[in-house]
Design a protein around this motif. Structure first.
Motif, short mmCIF file in Angstrom:
data_model
loop_
_atom_site.label_atom_id
_atom_site.label_comp_id
_atom_site.label_asym_id
_atom_site.label_seq_id
_atom_site.Cartn_x
_atom_site.Cartn_y
_atom_site.Cartn_z
N ASP A 1 49.44 41.80 35.21
CA ASP A 1 48.07 41.05 35.16
C ASP A 1 47.32 40.17 34.55
N PHE A 2 48.08 39.79 34.12
CA PHE A 2 48.16 38.57 32.49
C PHE A 2 48.12 36.88 32.79
N ILE B 1 54.04 40.08 36.22
CA ILE B 1 54.28 41.43 35.43
C ILE B 1 55.40 40.80 34.53
N LEU B 2 55.19 41.99 33.11
CA LEU B 2 56.39 41.45 32.33
C LEU B 2 57.44 43.02 32.73
N VAL C 1 55.35 35.59 37.43
CA VAL C 1 54.84 35.05 37.91
C VAL C 1 53.70 34.26 39.11
N ARG C 2 52.63 34.83 39.93
CA ARG C 2 52.53 34.59 41.14
C ARG C 2 50.90 33.45 41.19
N VAL C 3 51.33 31.74 41.57
CA VAL C 3 49.98 31.16 41.86
C VAL C 3 50.12 30.86 43.15
N GLY C 4 49.43 31.56 43.83
CA GLY C 4 49.25 31.53 45.79
C GLY C 4 50.55 31.65 46.33
N ASP D 1 51.68 34.16 26.83
CA ASP D 1 51.70 32.71 26.50
C ASP D 1 52.57 31.65 27.46
N VAL D 2 53.66 32.34 26.99
CA VAL D 2 54.76 30.63 28.05
C VAL D 2 54.37 31.51 29.68
N ALA D 3 53.86 32.56 30.09
CA ALA D 3 53.69 32.78 31.10
C ALA D 3 52.53 32.10 31.94
N ARG D 4 51.64 32.53 30.95
CA ARG D 4 50.43 31.59 31.34
C ARG D 4 50.88 30.32 30.89
#
Length: 292
Positions: free
Chosen positions: A207-208, A214-215, A244-247, A275-278
Motif C-alpha cells: 500500500d505504498f 506490494i513489494l 502496483v494497481r491503478v484502476g 519511489d520507482v513504483a510510485r
C-alpha cells in the motif's frame, strides 16, 4: 569455501566465462517477450536456470478484447510507462512490445510452487498489455563494458474486478509458499553442484502506491551439508518484484542487477525502489479506468 576466496572474487572469476549478448540479440529477446530471461542473464553464473525462468505461455487463441466505451481507455499508451528519468540507475535504450490476451506474470517460480500445492490453476489474462526493458551499460575493472537490463516493466489492462484479484491471488500464493524446497543446481567454489534450495517469499511492503501495491521479496538459501556446517554453494541474490494497481491497470516491475538489493557494490535502497513504483503509478493514472 576457502577463506581467501571472497564472494566478489567468485563473481569476477565467473564473469570471465559469460558471453554478454550483443545489442541486436537483446532487441530480439525483447521482441520475443523474453524480458524476464534478459533480467536474469547478467547473473546467470549465480542463479540456477530452473529457478529463474519457468516458461509460461500466452493464452491460447485469446478472444478479441471487448470494445471500450467512448469514455474508457483501451490500449495502453507509451506515456503510461516508466521513463528513464524515473529510475535511479542510468539507461540509454528502451526496448518495448505490446500484446493482446497476455497472461499476467509476476513471479513464475512462486506460481510453480503454488501449482505444486494445488493453487491457482488459471492465470489472469489481460485485455491489452505493454512491456518495456530499460537497458544501460555496465563497467567492471578488468572487463569490457557490457549491456544489461536496468528494469523491466509489464503493464496489463484487465476486466473490471480482475485487477484486484491479482493481489488476492498473490496473497494466497505467499501464504502457501512461505517456505518451498527444490532440488537444483547452484554455483559453488569449484563449479556447479546439485543441492537442496530453500525458497522463501515475503511481502516486504504494501500500500505504498496507486490503489494497491506490494513489494514481493524472493530469497533462496542453501542449507549446510555434511559435517562442515557450510552451504554447498552460493545462494542467488534476493529478487524483488513490485506490483502496483491503478484502476484497471496492473504493472509488474522487475529490477535488473543495477537496482537489486544485496548485490555487491550497489547503493540502491528499498526506499528508492518504492519511489520507482510510485512513479509508475503516476504514469498510469491518465491511462487507467477510472483515471486518477
Amino acid at each position: 569455501m576457502r577463506d581467501d576466496v571472497t564472494f566478489v572474487e567468485l563473481v569476477h572469476r565467473d564473469l570471465r566465462e559469460v558471453r554478454w549478448p550483443e545489442p541486436a540479440e537483446i532487441r530480439a529477446q525483447a521482441r520475443g517477450r523474453s524480458r524476464r530471461t534478459a533480467v536474469t542473464a547478467a547473473a546467470a553464473v549465480l542463479v540456477l536456470a530452473s529457478v529463474s525462468a519457468v516458461v509460461v505461455g500466452r493464452a491460447v487463441a485469446p478472444a478479441p478484447p471487448p470494445a471500450a466505451t467512448a469514455s474508457e481507455h483501451a490500449e495502453i499508451p507509451a506515456e503510461a510507462m516508466l521513463a528513464p528519468a524515473d529510475v535511479p540507475a542510468k539507461s540509454d535504450e528502451r526496448l518495448g512490445d505490446t500484446g493482446l490476451g497476455e497472461r499476467v506474470r509476476v513471479d513464475d517460480v512462486l506460481r510453480t510452487c503454488g501449482q505444486e500445492r494445488g493453487l491457482l490453476e488459471d492465470q489472469a489474462v489481460s485485455r491489452y498489455s505493454r512491456s518495456q526493458t530499460l537497458i544501460g551499460t555496465a563497467t567492471a575493472d578488468g572487463f569490457a563494458p557490457y549491456r544489461r537490463p536496468v528494469v523491466s516493466q509489464d503493464v496489463y489492462r484487465l476486466e473490471a474486478g480482475a485487477a484486484g484479484r491479482v493481489f488476492a491471488d498473490l496473497d494466497r500464493l505467499v501464504a502457501a509458499c512461505t517456505t518451498w524446497r527444490q532440488v537444483g543446481p547452484v554455483q559453488a567454489e569449484r563449479g556447479t553442484v546439485t543441492t537442496t534450495l530453500v525458497h522463501r517469499w515475503t511481502v516486504a511492503a504494501s500500500d505504498f502506491a496507486g490503489d494497491q501495491a506490494i513489494l514481493l521479496r524472493h530469497t533462496v538459501s542453501v542449507p549446510p551439508v555434511g559435517t562442515t556446517g557450510k552451504p554447498a554453494g552460493i545462494p542467488p541474490w534476493p529478487e524483488d518484484t513490485l506490483v502496483v494497481r491503478v484502476g484497471d491497470l496492473v504493472t509488474v516491475l522487475v529490477p535488473g542487477e543495477p537496482l537489486r538489493l544485496g548485490v555487491p557494490g550497489n547503493t540502491v535502497t528499498e526506499a528508492q525502489l518504492l519511489d520507482v513504483a510510485r512513479a509508475a503509478a503516476r504514469r498510469m493514472c491518465a491511462a487507467a479506468n477510472p483515471g486518477c
